[in-house]
Design a protein around this motif. Structure first.
Motif, PDB file in Angstrom:
ATOM      1  N   LYS A 171      25.716 -27.035 -11.976  1.00  0.00           N
ATOM      2  CA  LYS A 171      25.624 -26.100 -10.855  1.00  0.00           C
ATOM      3  C   LYS A 171      24.955 -26.757  -9.654  1.00  0.00           C
ATOM      4  N   THR A 172      24.867 -28.068  -9.659  1.00  0.00           N
ATOM      5  CA  THR A 172      24.214 -28.802  -8.579  1.00  0.00           C
ATOM      6  C   THR A 172      25.233 -29.218  -7.531  1.00  0.00           C
ATOM      7  N   LEU A 173      25.017 -28.783  -6.296  1.00  0.00           N
ATOM      8  CA  LEU A 173      25.894 -29.187  -5.196  1.00  0.00           C
ATOM      9  C   LEU A 173      25.629 -30.643  -4.838  1.00  0.00           C
ATOM     10  N   VAL A 174      26.680 -31.340  -4.418  1.00  0.00           N
ATOM     11  CA  VAL A 174      26.481 -32.710  -3.960  1.00  0.00           C
ATOM     12  C   VAL A 174      25.650 -32.665  -2.680  1.00  0.00           C
ATOM     13  N   PRO A 175      24.789 -33.653  -2.463  1.00  0.00           N
ATOM     14  CA  PRO A 175      24.007 -33.674  -1.225  1.00  0.00           C
ATOM     15  C   PRO A 175      24.872 -34.117  -0.050  1.00  0.00           C
ATOM     16  N   GLY A 176      24.470 -33.743   1.144  1.00  0.00           N
ATOM     17  CA  GLY A 176      25.160 -34.228   2.328  1.00  0.00           C
ATOM     18  C   GLY A 176      25.783 -33.157   3.196  1.00  0.00           C
ATOM     19  N   GLY A 177      25.562 -31.889   2.863  1.00  0.00           N
ATOM     20  CA  GLY A 177      26.035 -30.812   3.716  1.00  0.00           C
ATOM     21  C   GLY A 177      27.528 -30.566   3.616  1.00  0.00           C
ATOM     22  N   LEU A 178      28.078 -29.952   4.652  1.00  0.00           N
ATOM     23  CA  LEU A 178      29.465 -29.492   4.637  1.00  0.00           C
ATOM     24  C   LEU A 178      30.453 -30.611   4.324  1.00  0.00           C
TER      25      LEU A 178
END
Length: 128
Positions: free
Chosen positions: A39-46
């Motif tokens: 459930k971890t989003l990749v870093p770096g925004g949109l």
């Protein structure tokens, strides 16, 4: 009807199927820019999330012998419609110019996991 829930998807503990086949149409649940199996989003925004979202979609399509060429409808949800212009070129880079799916988009006041973008797709299986 066929409900599809891979081991990777189940490992993330999500309470829905990653896709459902009804006849010759594969309905993909909304995809986020999360790292597969978590459930971890990749870093770096949109930008980073949008690319990971598209990779996650490609993975689900591929398990059914499909590609982005088979996608005929997409629904885009953005946490901030001001990011619309930044999202479009990323999205379009995954489709052939003459095979852009029908699409709708809206801004949301919140997406799951605090995501910047969520994308739901429908794909034609054509008897596969």
């Amino acid at each position: 009807m066929e409900f599809h829930r891979s081991e990777t998807f189940a490992a993330a503990g999500l309470p829905f199927s990653e896709s459902v086949r009804v006849g010759d149409v594969l309905y993909l649940s909304g995809c986020l820019g999360n790292q597969p199996g978590s459930k971890t989003l990749v870093p770096g925004g949109l930008e980073a999330e949008a690319h990971q979202t598209m990779r996650n979609i490609a993975h689900v399509l591929g398990k059914h012998g499909l590609t982005f060429d088979d996608v005929f409808k997409c629904q885009v949800m953005l946490a901030d419609m001001a990011e619309w212009e930044a999202f479009n070129p990323i999205y379009m880079s995954y489709f052939k110019r003459d095979r852009l799916p029908a699409r709708s988009a809206w801004g949301c006041n919140g997406l799951a996991l605090g995501a910047r973008v969520e994308l739901e797709c429908w794909a034609w299986m054509g008897g596969k």
